[in-house]
Design a protein around this motif. Structure first.
Motif, short mmCIF file in Angstrom:
data_model
loop_
_atom_site.label_atom_id
_atom_site.label_comp_id
_atom_site.label_asym_id
_atom_site.label_seq_id
_atom_site.Cartn_x
_atom_site.Cartn_y
_atom_site.Cartn_z
N ASP A 191 -8.28 -6.38 5.58
CA ASP A 191 -8.33 -5.10 6.29
C ASP A 191 -7.18 -4.93 7.28
O ASP A 191 -7.11 -3.93 7.99
CB ASP A 191 -9.66 -4.98 7.05
CG ASP A 191 -10.86 -4.91 6.12
OD1 ASP A 191 -10.70 -4.38 4.99
OD2 ASP A 191 -11.95 -5.39 6.50
N GLU A 236 -3.36 -4.30 8.24
CA GLU A 236 -2.19 -3.65 7.66
C GLU A 236 -0.97 -3.88 8.54
O GLU A 236 -1.05 -3.89 9.77
CB GLU A 236 -2.41 -2.15 7.49
CG GLU A 236 -1.25 -1.46 6.75
CD GLU A 236 -1.50 0.01 6.48
OE1 GLU A 236 -1.47 0.42 5.30
OE2 GLU A 236 -1.74 0.75 7.46
N LYS A 293 -1.11 -4.77 3.07
CA LYS A 293 -2.39 -5.18 3.67
C LYS A 293 -2.74 -6.61 3.26
O LYS A 293 -2.50 -7.03 2.13
CB LYS A 293 -3.53 -4.26 3.22
CG LYS A 293 -3.73 -3.03 4.09
CD LYS A 293 -5.02 -2.31 3.71
CE LYS A 293 -5.34 -1.21 4.70
NZ LYS A 293 -6.66 -0.57 4.38
N THR A 311 0.81 -1.22 0.00
CA THR A 311 0.00 0.00 0.00
C THR A 311 0.84 1.26 0.00
O THR A 311 0.34 2.34 -0.34
CB THR A 311 -0.94 0.03 1.22
OG1 THR A 311 -0.16 -0.06 2.42
CG2 THR A 311 -1.92 -1.13 1.17
#
Length: 323
Positions: A267, A269, A264, A152
């Protein structure tokens, strides 16, 4: 840790040499050869005459073995043992030893009642598989579930102290260490197995990350990278989740420019700080290494997710948030 002995009866110098080179913990030989074998390497050498070997052919044999173990005698269950009597003895003693003649028998003995026997005695018939037996019982730490994670963010974050873990093993493509900001989300940091035009491969090395990072260790433990020392055993993980251990030869802690990599899984991370250099790589789902320099958002890399909660590296049940 499980003990592996090799029984060289009748005595065979060549097989004793093979056993010592394979990494067994000790040798059983006739008494007349004890001193000469003890001079070959620093390891345990037992006289066969001092080892009580019991064939479990009746309930009375099991009871005899239990009584001898209770008295502190060295007892080995002869090859041909069955699982139920061994389970009964394991329930009474932590010092059960059994003879095996191949890798499958060794694996079976190591898995009885989940914890397995304390000692495996490999017979001469098993000499051809001795290295595999030692690797499987001493080095393998089972299999871990690795999951593709989506990158991400990759950010420059300035200087930080990073830890190079130089092991005493030659690692292969697809192998590395699980490292992360949180014990609940670790990244498979790839060993330096790849050549480039500027730097030679260092297949014994994992440039593992910043000093504060958690590293997954053998025995379901974690440690801070900075706490590792020469002689420690670290967990080496392959892209397929299989594991082994390697011994640390040295640590190199130096200030270097660092990157923050975020990823990730669903949901959840996680993040890791790694040196900003082409030779530092994470691992793609197919086991190939990918340099942090070329890593970009949307790329997939292998990670491991777990429950947060560690105290001095040991798993605990506690509501902990690490970020």
């Amino acid at each position: 840790m499980r003990t592996i002995l090799f029984k060289s009866v009748p005595f065979d110098k060549g097989l004793v040499t093979l056993a010592l080179e394979s990494g067994v913990d000790g040798i059983i030989v006739p008494r007349a050869q004890v001193d000469s074998v003890a001079a070959l390497a620093r390891c345990r050498v037992l006289a066969d005459e001092d080892v009580t070997t019991i064939a479990l052919s009746a309930k009375a044999d099991e009871e005899d073995a239990a009584a001898r173990l209770a008295r502190g005698e060295t007892v080995v269950l002869a090859r041909g043992w069955e699982i139920i009597p061994v389970e009964n003895l394991l329930a009474q003693s932590d010092d059960v030893a059994v003879e095996v003649a191949d890798l499958s028998e060794a694996r079976l003995a190591a898995g009885i009642l989940e914890r397995g026997v304390a000692t495996v005695v490999v017979l001469p018939k098993g000499a051809g598989e001795l290295k595999s037996i030692v690797a499987d019982l001493k080095l393998s730490q089972g299999c871990l579930d690795l999951t593709p994670a989506v990158v991400t963010a990759v950010e420059n974050v300035g200087l930080g102290h990073r830890v190079c873990v130089d092991t005493m093993s030659m690692l292969r493509r697809g192998q590395g260490m699980l490292v992360g900001n949180s014990s609940a989300f670790t990244f498979l940091v790839h060993a330096e197995t790849e050549h480039n035009e500027y730097v030679a491969a260092r297949p014994f090395r994992i440039n593992a990350g910043a000093v504060h990072a958690y590293a997954q260790m053998p025995g379901d433990r974690t440690t801070y990278l900075e706490e590792l020392r020469a002689g420690d055993e670290v967990l080496i993980v392959s892209a397929d989740g299989s594991t082994t251990v390697a011994t640390v030869g040295r640590l190199k802690v130096e200030a270097r420019p660092m990157l923050l990599v975020r990823a990730k899984v669903g949901d959840v991370e996680g993040a890791v700080f790694l040196q900003n250099a082409e030779t530092i790589r994470l691992t793609r789902p197919d086991g190939t290494p990918v340099s942090v320099v070329s890593l970009k958002e949307g790329d997939q890399i292998l990670c491991r997710t777990d429950c947060a909660g560690r105290h001095f590296g040991m798993r605990i049940k506690e509501d902990i948030k690490e970020c």
